[in-house]
Design an enzyme around this catalytic site. Structure first.
Site, mmCIF file in Angstrom:
data_model
loop_
_atom_site.group_PDB
_atom_site.id
_atom_site.type_symbol
_atom_site.label_atom_id
_atom_site.label_comp_id
_atom_site.label_asym_id
_atom_site.label_seq_id
_atom_site.Cartn_x
_atom_site.Cartn_y
_atom_site.Cartn_z
ATOM 1 N N ILE A 685 0.709 -1.388 0.004
ATOM 2 C CA ILE A 685 0.138 -0.093 -0.185
ATOM 3 C C ILE A 685 0.771 1.127 0.028
ATOM 4 O O ILE A 685 0.320 2.427 0.193
ATOM 5 C CB ILE A 685 -0.856 0.046 1.318
ATOM 6 C CG1 ILE A 685 0.011 0.099 2.530
ATOM 7 C CG2 ILE A 685 -2.028 -1.020 1.078
ATOM 8 C CD1 ILE A 685 -0.869 0.016 3.823
ATOM 9 N N GLY A 686 2.119 1.011 0.052
ATOM 10 C CA GLY A 686 3.084 2.234 -0.103
ATOM 11 C C GLY A 686 4.428 1.717 -0.095
ATOM 12 O O GLY A 686 4.864 0.831 0.238
ATOM 13 N N GLY A 688 8.357 4.188 0.542
ATOM 14 C CA GLY A 688 9.033 5.342 0.883
ATOM 15 C C GLY A 688 10.372 5.336 0.884
ATOM 16 O O GLY A 688 11.138 4.278 0.578
ATOM 17 N N ALA A 689 10.962 6.188 1.757
ATOM 18 C CA ALA A 689 12.354 6.227 1.879
ATOM 19 C C ALA A 689 12.900 5.023 3.037
ATOM 20 O O ALA A 689 14.238 4.569 2.897
ATOM 21 C CB ALA A 689 12.946 7.609 2.490
ATOM 22 N N SER A 690 11.978 4.813 3.625
ATOM 23 C CA SER A 690 12.367 3.797 4.759
ATOM 24 C C SER A 690 12.191 2.183 4.010
ATOM 25 O O SER A 690 12.804 1.288 4.650
ATOM 26 C CB SER A 690 11.607 3.843 5.947
ATOM 27 O OG SER A 690 11.498 5.073 6.461
ATOM 28 N N LYS A 692 9.027 -0.565 2.082
ATOM 29 C CA LYS A 692 7.567 -0.865 1.573
ATOM 30 C C LYS A 692 6.925 -1.212 2.663
ATOM 31 O O LYS A 692 7.180 -1.543 3.715
ATOM 32 C CB LYS A 692 7.746 -2.215 0.879
ATOM 33 C CG LYS A 692 8.121 -1.910 -0.632
ATOM 34 C CD LYS A 692 7.750 -3.172 -1.415
ATOM 35 C CE LYS A 692 8.690 -2.929 -2.967
ATOM 36 N NZ LYS A 692 8.264 -4.036 -3.870
ATOM 37 N N VAL A 693 5.391 -0.821 2.700
ATOM 38 C CA VAL A 693 4.387 -0.888 3.696
ATOM 39 C C VAL A 693 3.174 -1.767 3.159
ATOM 40 O O VAL A 693 2.809 -1.545 2.054
ATOM 41 C CB VAL A 693 3.672 0.458 4.188
ATOM 42 C CG1 VAL A 693 2.570 0.260 5.099
ATOM 43 C CG2 VAL A 693 4.814 1.311 4.579
ATOM 44 N N LYS A 707 5.630 -2.699 7.918
ATOM 45 C CA LYS A 707 6.752 -1.677 7.233
ATOM 46 C C LYS A 707 7.778 -2.825 7.031
ATOM 47 O O LYS A 707 8.469 -3.036 7.951
ATOM 48 C CB LYS A 707 7.004 -0.516 8.003
ATOM 49 C CG LYS A 707 8.392 0.261 7.374
ATOM 50 C CD LYS A 707 8.869 1.277 7.918
ATOM 51 C CE LYS A 707 8.082 2.427 8.205
ATOM 52 N NZ LYS A 707 8.682 3.420 9.070
ATOM 53 N N ASP A 815 11.445 14.778 11.924
ATOM 54 C CA ASP A 815 11.023 14.688 10.461
ATOM 55 C C ASP A 815 9.391 14.930 10.475
ATOM 56 O O ASP A 815 8.589 14.182 9.857
ATOM 57 C CB ASP A 815 11.088 13.407 9.922
ATOM 58 C CG ASP A 815 11.007 13.458 8.289
ATOM 59 O OD1 ASP A 815 11.025 14.814 7.878
ATOM 60 O OD2 ASP A 815 10.936 12.359 7.739
#
Length: 992
Positions: A685-686, A688-690, A692-693, A707, A815
């Site tokens: 579902i997402g 990002g920088a960290s 996958k979710v 995550k 952040d």
């Protein structure tokens, strides 16, 4: 005649500006003056003495002795040439944009007595040459960006009386040599990240000191006994440090002290004996330490105005002598171990405005004299054992605006006048044993926005007068004995967001016209005796996502219009409903929503069998059984194959169940194997920088977010977020270290972590509405009307306030941005993503240089331009940008802004075009006043100077006060507020 006229005109033409005026002209040329503050500095004048900000002496010819350009909005480097004014004694450039280093040549101002350069952008070291000005008496460099050490030469000042270096970046050791400035009257060094240092005992030599302000200076160790030698001291402020041990007995020798602030340290032991000698003491704040023992009677017998001893370990009773203080207006004793009764005369002799004794073990009756002077604004007695009735006298206390009596043993009928106090905005009586009914006098509570009376024994009807409470936002009255019909006037409550009347004995039908309650988000009428049909109008409510009508007598069909709702909680079970279930809800996921309704179709898939089909089923049952054995063999074979294939796929993806270790932070209803089974690309579902979710729907019906962190390579997400330091190991450790130990309703919940040698997983609660940034800046931004945006702002602020003020040690998120504010099904906000978070112990009590940049473009505080230092003020700047996003609907960085970011764009556009041009056109302008107040809070938080940014606790308070007519009295400085404001970061039930 012409010759005579020529000679008459000649003197005025040959007059010219004197030398000092020429110097000041060069000062003017060196400044950027957008507001024209120096417009009358004209070279046509013969002297500058009549110019703005200039004052001359009475000599002949006159000489400039004072230059005062405070708040003139000029910008540029410090004008060294100004020191050529030989008699200049006063120089103030306070609150401008002086943006250079301070030159050593400033020592040429030989006759200067007062120098005020506070609230500018000065950088670099403080020049040691300042100590060479022999006449200097007052030096104020507060609110700049000076760094390094305080020069050792400062110990040689000959006449200095005031030294103020508040809110800079001074990071050397705390200066020992300041004890040599015997003339000093004020020493203000607060909010500097000094190297951890003890308080120098030599400060006791400064016998002329009247004010010592050392808040948040990274001080450690004990308070030295020598402080007792400061006989002229009126203000002692050592708050927000790491001081330990007992408060020294010598402090009682400070007979002139008016204010003592020792809050947020680690002081322990009893308060010193002999405090009765501090006869001038008016304000005493030693809250949030580890102090213990009884509260001294001799302290309470002083003529105090404000006494703050909250969040300690004090025990025993509240001294009766506190009731004799003639000036007491503020008493905060919450979160201790106090027992016994409050003094019966408390408030009788003093102008009491606020009393907060929440979360103790106090008992007895509420004193009848608390509002004797008619000034009481806040009455907070949460979580004690108070008993008896509410005094009738409180019904006449028309100044009250916050009443919180949650979880006591109070009983009897609530005085009729108490229900109708005109200024009360929060009225909380929940968790007691009150009886009687809600009287018609409640119509007088015209300012009431939150009414919490759940879990009592109230009886009778809800009066029609409730419908006149136009400002009511939340109404909780569940778990009582209320009966009769719902008042028809409920539909007039157009601001109502939550209506919870569950577990009562209400009867009749739902009132007509419910479609007018456009803001209703939660409707819980379960376990009553309500009957009739469910109105179609419920399906027109645009933001309703919690609907529970279970345990009633509703009949008829379920309206198809309910399919228009986006419900996260839906329960119509145990009624008398019949007919077909609307197709949207005819699914197994909603089966529990319809149990106990015999007339409803049992097949939730919409395939209700007809009578003919039922007959045919009777003939084929035997045929089916013949094939069962063959089908069983086939199923077992296919299941075995799928099991082997899935194991192969998981091993290929690095998800070998046998090698995983689960660490839980809450009681879990699932295992790591269920989590690992959901790590499928179809569930992403997402990203990002960290990492996958994934969305994981578990066997118990619960949904979680997982995550999976990237490997150790550095990444940058699509939004341009700079996160070079957030690698898998560091981000995982920071997230687990932070979220694993904190519990708060506005911080995303970390259920557990799963680790193996090559991979790390974090399992969070699932947020159905995603992130604020994704929702606000997408085509769905129209769903976020102003009440929802305001709720999100308050929720996020309370989460950050909890991190900054209520965690020990405090936590800096580093952040804060709209993409890291997640929204649950009811648009409640949670602060998330702690991959670069740091506790203050790790970064120091003040700002400390980070080895990497953390943060996101458009959200990074301007002090990053010249340093990597970060503290709570950096979070507050980022949160200010989030508030501006909520108000404007704009991204923090947009090509339309050119080289500006959102903060600068808002300021420029407001100045040039007006506030209407920055507001989100999707917002209803009927809320313009509230929106503008939040806009101002956002601009205050995003101030370029850290000292101007309020604390997060103050931000929460300001947001809660938006739209309120009466605000609590503000103190001298931004001290710690009670956690028992409604919805505050440590509200009962919010923190585990």
């Amino acid at each position: 005649m012409l010759l005579l006229l020529f000679f008459l005109l000649l003197p005025s033409q040959v007059l010219s500006l004197n030398q000092e005026g020429l110097y000041l002209q060069r000062v003017k040329l060196g400044f950027d003056d957008p507001d024209g503050a120096l417009a009358d500095w004209s070279e046509r004048d013969d002297t500058p003495c009549n110019w703005t900000g200039i004052r001359c002496d009475s000599s002949t010819p006159p000489s400039v002795i004072s230059v005062d350009l405070s708040s003139a909005n000029v910008a540029g480097p410090f004008p060294t040439i100004i020191c050529r004014l030989r008699n200049l004694a006063f120089l103030s450039l306070y609150n401008n944009s002086i943006n250079s280093s301070l030159p050593v040549e400033i020592s040429a101002c030989r006759n200067l007595r007062d120098l005020n350069l506070a609230q500018n952008y000065l950088v670099g070291p403080i020049p040691a040459s300042l100590a060479e000005i022999p006449t200097l008496r007052s030096l104020d460099l507060s609110g700049n960006n000076f760094s390094g050490d305080i020069p050792e030469s400062f110990g040689r000042f000959q006449r200095l009386e005031v030294l103020s270096l508040v809110e800079n970046l001074l990071n050397g050791p705390f200066p020992l040599f300041l004890g040599n400035i015997s003339t000093l009257r004020q020493l203000n060094l607060s909010y500097n990240p000094f190297t951890p240092s003890p308080i120098p005992p030599d400060l006791g030599n400064l016998t002329n000191l009247e004010v010592i302000w050392l808040t948040q200076c990274n001080l450690e160790g004990q308070i030295p006994d020598s402080v007792g030698r400061l006989k002229r001291l009126t203000d002692l402020d050592l708050a927000l440090n790491n001081l330990v041990g007992r408060i020294p007995e010598s402090i009682t020798e400070l007979s002139s002290v008016v204010q003592v602030e020792l809050y947020n340290n680690s002081l322990s032991g009893n308060l010193p004996r002999g405090m009765s000698k501090m006869t001038a003491l008016r304000r005493f704040d030693a809250s949030t330490n580890r102090l213990e023992g009884p509260i001294p009677d001799e302290l309470c017998s002083l003529p105090l105005e404000s006494l703050n001893l909250y969040e300690n370990n004090f025990e025993g009773t509240v001294p009766a002598s506190i009731a004799l203080s003639p000036n007491l207006y503020e008493l905060r004793l919450f979160s201790n171990r106090l027992t016994g009764e409050l003094p019966k005369d408390l408030g009788k002799n003093s102008p009491l405005m606020l009393i907060d004794v929440s979360e103790n073990q106090l008992s007895g009756e509420i004193p009848a004299n608390l509002c004797e002077k008619g000034l009481l604004e806040e009455l907070l007695l949460i979580q004690n054992s108070f008993s008896g009735k509410i005094p009738e006298s409180l019904g006449q206390c028309r100044s009250l605006n916050r009443v919180r009596l949650l979880n006591n043993k109070l009983s009897g009928e609530v005085p009729a006048a108490f229900w109708g106090l005109p200024r009360v905005s929060l009225f909380e009586l929940a968790g007691n044993s009150f009886s009687g009914g809600i009287p018609k006098t409640i119509s007088g509570a015209s300012n009431l926005s939150v009414l919490l009376i759940s879990n009592n024994q109230f009886t009778g009807n809800i009066p029609e007068e409730v419908g006149s409470l136009n400002n009511l936002v939340e109404f909780y009255a569940g778990d009582n004995r209320l009966n009769g019909p719902l008042p028809s006037t409920l539909v007039h409550l157009t601001e109502l967001i939550t209506l919870d009347l569950h577990n009562n004995q209400l009867s009749g039908q739902l009132p007509l016209g419910i479609r007018s309650m456009k803001k209703l988000n939660e409707l819980n009428l379960s376990n009553n005796r309500l009957a009739g049909e469910i109105p179609e109008d419920l399906g027109t409510l645009p933001v309703l996502n919690y609907l529970d009508l279970s345990g009633n007598l509703f009949s008829g069909e379920i309206p198809l219009e309910l399919q228009n709702l986006k419900l996260n909680r839906f329960n119509l079970s145990n009624n008398r409903l019949s007919g077909d279930i609307p197709p949207l809800y005819a699914k197994d996921a909603y089966r529990g929503s319809f149990l106990g309704n015999p007339g409803l179709c049992k097949d939730l898939a919409g395939l209700c069998p007809t009578k003919t089909e039922v007959k045919r089923q009777g003939f084929v049952w035997l045929l089916r059984s013949i094939f069962i054995l063959a089908a069983l063999v086939l199923v077992v074979g296919v299941a075995w194959f799928l099991w082997k294939y899935r194991n192969y796929k998981k091993e290929k993806n690095g998800v070998d169940k046998s090698k995983w270790t689960l660490t839980s932070f809450h009681k879990l209803g699932f295992s790591e194997y269920e989590i690992l089974d959901c790590l499928d690309e179809d569930n992403v579902i997402g990203s990002g920088a960290s990492g996958k979710v994934y969305k994981a729907v578990l066997s118990n019906g619960e949904t979680v977010a997982v995550k999976k962190l990237w490997g150790a390579s550095k990444k940058r997400d699509d939004s341009g977020d700079v996160e070079n330091g957030r690698m898998a190991d560091g981000g995982f450790e920071a997230e687990v270290e932070t979220l694993g130990k904190i519990r708060h309703k506005n911080i995303v919940k970390l259920w557990c972590s799963c680790t193996t040698r090559d991979c790390k997983l974090l399992v969070y609660e699932y947020m159905p509405n995603g992130s604020l940034g994704d929702l606000l800046h997408s085509s769905k931004g129209g769903l976020l009307d102003w009440p929802i945006r305001y709720k999100i702002a308050v929720d996020a602020a309370e989460g950050l306030s909890y991190l900054h003020h209520d965690c020990v040690p405090p936590i800096v998120h580093r952040d804060v941005k709209s993409n890291n504010i997640l929204l649950d099904g009811e648009f409640g906000a949670r602060v998330a993503d702690f991959g670069v978070a740091k506790v203050v112990d790790m970064v120091g009590k003040g700002p400390k240089s980070m080895s990497v940049i953390a943060g996101s473009c458009g959200y990074i505080a301007p002090e990053y331009a010249y340093t990597l230092r970060v503290n709570e003020k950096s979070d507050i700047y980022s949160f200010g940008v989030v508030l501006l996003e909520l108000v404007t609907g704009r991204l923090p960085v947009d090509p339309e802004f050119g080289e500006k970011d959102l903060v600068k764009w808002v300021c420029t556009t407001m100045d040039q075009k007006g506030v209407e041009h920055v507001l989100d056109p999707k917002l209803d302008l009927c809320f313009k006043e509230e929106i503008c107040k939040v806009l101002n809070i956002g601009l205050l938080c995003s101030s370029s100077l850290p000292i101007n940014r309020p604390s997060m606790r103050r931000v929460v308070k300001m947001l809660q006060e938006v739209g309120a007519e009466n605000k609590p009295k503000a103190g001298k400085k931004d001290g710690k507020l009670s956690p028992y404001y409604y919805g505050d970061s440590t509200d009962l039930g919010s923190v585990v």
